[in-house]
Enzyme design. Structure first.
Site, PDB file in Angstrom:
ATOM      1  N   ARG A 132       1.563 -14.390   7.554  1.00 15.95           N
ATOM      2  CA  ARG A 132       1.192 -14.517   6.132  1.00 15.95           C
ATOM      3  C   ARG A 132      -0.189 -13.921   5.823  1.00 15.95           C
ATOM      4  O   ARG A 132      -0.828 -14.289   4.839  1.00 15.95           O
ATOM      5  CB  ARG A 132       1.267 -15.974   5.671  1.00 15.95           C
ATOM      6  CG  ARG A 132       2.673 -16.532   5.815  1.00 15.95           C
ATOM      7  CD  ARG A 132       2.918 -17.695   4.881  1.00 15.95           C
ATOM      8  NE  ARG A 132       4.309 -18.070   4.944  1.00 15.95           N
ATOM      9  CZ  ARG A 132       4.810 -18.898   5.865  1.00 15.95           C
ATOM     10  NH1 ARG A 132       4.028 -19.442   6.773  1.00 15.95           N
ATOM     11  NH2 ARG A 132       6.088 -19.169   5.865  1.00 15.95           N
ATOM     12  N   LYS A 154      -4.194  -0.706  -1.505  1.00 20.41           N
ATOM     13  CA  LYS A 154      -2.742  -0.586  -1.741  1.00 20.41           C
ATOM     14  C   LYS A 154      -2.087  -0.353  -0.389  1.00 20.41           C
ATOM     15  O   LYS A 154      -2.488   0.559   0.340  1.00 20.41           O
ATOM     16  CB  LYS A 154      -2.443   0.609  -2.652  1.00 20.41           C
ATOM     17  CG  LYS A 154      -2.554   0.321  -4.124  1.00 20.41           C
ATOM     18  CD  LYS A 154      -2.047   1.505  -4.930  1.00 20.41           C
ATOM     19  CE  LYS A 154      -2.185   1.248  -6.417  1.00 20.41           C
ATOM     20  NZ  LYS A 154      -1.838   2.441  -7.223  1.00 20.41           N
ATOM     21  N   GLU A 196      -6.974  15.615  -4.416  1.00 17.31           N
ATOM     22  CA  GLU A 196      -7.530  14.359  -4.933  1.00 17.31           C
ATOM     23  C   GLU A 196      -8.990  14.549  -5.353  1.00 17.31           C
ATOM     24  O   GLU A 196      -9.428  13.976  -6.351  1.00 17.31           O
ATOM     25  CB  GLU A 196      -7.403  13.232  -3.895  1.00 17.31           C
ATOM     26  CG  GLU A 196      -5.999  12.693  -3.725  1.00 17.31           C
ATOM     27  CD  GLU A 196      -5.503  11.829  -4.904  1.00 17.31           C
ATOM     28  OE1 GLU A 196      -6.309  11.325  -5.700  1.00 17.31           O
ATOM     29  OE2 GLU A 196      -4.272  11.669  -5.025  1.00 17.31           O
ATOM     30  N   GLU A 234      -3.733  -3.024 -10.764  1.00 16.03           N
ATOM     31  CA  GLU A 234      -3.330  -1.934 -11.657  1.00 16.03           C
ATOM     32  C   GLU A 234      -2.636  -2.417 -12.928  1.00 16.03           C
ATOM     33  O   GLU A 234      -1.546  -1.956 -13.284  1.00 16.03           O
ATOM     34  CB  GLU A 234      -2.437  -0.934 -10.896  1.00 16.03           C
ATOM     35  CG  GLU A 234      -2.403   0.430 -11.567  1.00 16.03           C
ATOM     36  CD  GLU A 234      -1.695   1.482 -10.715  1.00 16.03           C
ATOM     37  OE1 GLU A 234      -2.134   1.733  -9.586  1.00 16.03           O
ATOM     38  OE2 GLU A 234      -0.707   2.041 -11.204  1.00 16.03           O
ATOM     39  N   HIS A 266       0.749  15.860  -0.799  1.00 13.97           N
ATOM     40  CA  HIS A 266       0.498  15.045  -1.982  1.00 13.97           C
ATOM     41  C   HIS A 266      -0.562  15.694  -2.894  1.00 13.97           C
ATOM     42  O   HIS A 266      -0.353  15.877  -4.092  1.00 13.97           O
ATOM     43  CB  HIS A 266       0.047  13.658  -1.527  1.00 13.97           C
ATOM     44  CG  HIS A 266      -0.385  12.766  -2.643  1.00 13.97           C
ATOM     45  ND1 HIS A 266       0.498  12.234  -3.552  1.00 13.97           N
ATOM     46  CD2 HIS A 266      -1.618  12.327  -3.007  1.00 13.97           C
ATOM     47  CE1 HIS A 266      -0.166  11.502  -4.420  1.00 13.97           C
ATOM     48  NE2 HIS A 266      -1.445  11.537  -4.118  1.00 13.97           N
TER      49      HIS A 266
HETATM   50  N1  GLY Z   1      -4.034   6.024  -5.236  1.00 13.81           N
HETATM   51  C1  GLY Z   1      -4.287   5.382  -6.447  1.00 13.81           C
HETATM   52  C2  GLY Z   1      -4.725   3.958  -6.282  1.00 13.81           C
HETATM   53  O1  GLY Z   1      -5.061   3.536  -5.197  1.00 13.81           O
HETATM   54  O2  GLY Z   1      -4.728   3.230  -7.241  1.00 13.81           O
END
Ligand code: GLY
Length: 369
Positions: A132, A154, A196, A234, A266
């Site tokens: 967990r 993320k 990026e 987000e 990407h």
């Molecule tokens: N790659 C975009 C973000 O981490 O929000």
């Protein structure tokens, strides 16, 4: 695997051998707490500094394709996962979690992800679910990882239905970016990070292009921090980080469906998406021709192609963009405008289609020059 090439024009070899500046030490506040960061050539030698004293056991995870020898000054076990984007799937995550259980890792143990986005996304996902949730730290070995994937918490693996559909938000306890690792980076991976960096150029009025490599990475991380802080999940502002990604993801998705995903990275897809988004913004009267040209100059300044991969058709790209998570009603795009970048909703599909047709026509004309 992509070819290894000479360094891109925006990188100086002195950036990678530590002659320009010592390792930087600072903190990024992205998930409420401060994440310590080491950035610079040979930062790896200081990895032990980042390891929390309470970690009882340490497992480092990497891909067999990642080059270099990693000397360690502390006790740890290495676990290898398969090479390539194919490793970013639930069965590999489960296999890794199973290995952790067999090694006897408990809640006070920590993971160290050593690699590009595939490794840091997957290890972060396993860290967030094993028992967990245990701690992990990211050692980014690609430019894309240093400026984006390893920052912001993320985590995800891919599903058959799409990239990054199965994941969590789980912040690393620390981040290490050793610029010496970039000396062996394949050309395509450099271009991925460059796409990026081109994106970040439009998130600030302080120019990034032209700075030294460490300074560009630092600036990108600070910009990302400013967009993630306060919106870790987000719900709003963080979505601006997806500038250029709507068409970019569509290009990647169509290429993936054709089994051609190794032919574009990407960041290369995002770079095309940036110029396309600028054209959409111009059609909506949000920016002028000069600003569109600036998008092209920035992208080309990073040595990136404006051309779409051969054979991509308007309809399949529009179909893909129609399924974008940001949409409701019409299409939603992050667009440039008089007040900077904004998420704009309800854009007519016909405008997106005709702008894409215009892009493809320009592309054909450019090819004939
Ligand atoms: N790659 C975009 C973000 O981490 O929000």
């Amino acid at each position: 695997m992509s070819e290894r090439g000479s360094l891109p024009s925006f990188v100086n070899s002195a950036d990678l051998d530590g002659e320009r500046e010592p390792v930087r030490r600072y903190g990024l506040v992205v998930g409420g707490t401060e994440t310590p960061v080491l950035l610079g050539a040979h930062a790896w030698d200081s990895l032990a500094e980042l390891i929390p004293a309470h970690w009882s056991r340490i497992v480092l995870v990497t891909q067999s394709a990642i080059p270099g020898t990693f000397a360690l000054s502390f006790e740890a076990t290495w676990v290898l996962i398969p090479a390539g984007e194919e490793a970013k799937k639930a069965s590999v995550a489960e296999g890794l979690a199973q290995s952790l259980a067999e090694l006897g890792l408990d809640r006070r143990s920590g993971l160290i992800a050593v690699g590009g986005g595939v490794v840091t996304d997957l290890v972060g996902f396993v860290a967030s679910t094993y028992m967990r949730g245990i701690e992990y730290l990211n050692v980014a070995t690609t430019l894309l990882g240093m400026v984006d994937a390893a920052v912001g918490g993320k985590t995800a693996v891919n599903l058959a239905g799409g990239k990054n559909l199965y994941g969590t938000f789980w912040q690393p306890t620390a981040l290490l970016c050793d610029l010496a690792f970039l000396a062996t980076l394949p050309s395509r991976e450099w271009r991925s990070g460059a796409g990026e960096l081109a994106k970040y150029s439009f998130l600030t009025s302080d120019p990034i292009a032209g700075l030294g490599l460490a300074q560009q990475i630092y600036a990108a991380q600070r910009l990302k921090e400013s967009y993630v802080a306060g919106d870790e999940r987000e719900a709003g502002r963080r979505s601006i980080l997806n500038y250029g990604h709507t068409l970019g993801h569509a290009i990647e998705g169509v290429m993936l469906a054709r089994g051609l995903h190794a032919d574009i990275s990407h960041g290369e897809a995002v770079a095309i998406g940036l110029v396309f988004a600028a054209m959409v913004a111009q059609r909506l009267g949000r920016i002028d021709e000069e600003r569109v040209l600036l998008h092209r100059r920035v992208v080309e300044g990073y040595g990136l192609e404006l051309s779409l991969p051969a054979g991509l058709r308007t309809e399949e790209l529009v179909d893909f963009m129609r399924r974008d998570k940001k949409n409701y009603g019409g299409f939603s795009f992050v667009l440039d405008g008089p007040h900077g970048l904004e998420l704009v909703h309800d854009i007519d599909e016909s405008l997106i289609r005709s702008t894409l047709e215009e892009y493809l026509r320009m592309d054909v004309k450019r090819g004939k020059d």
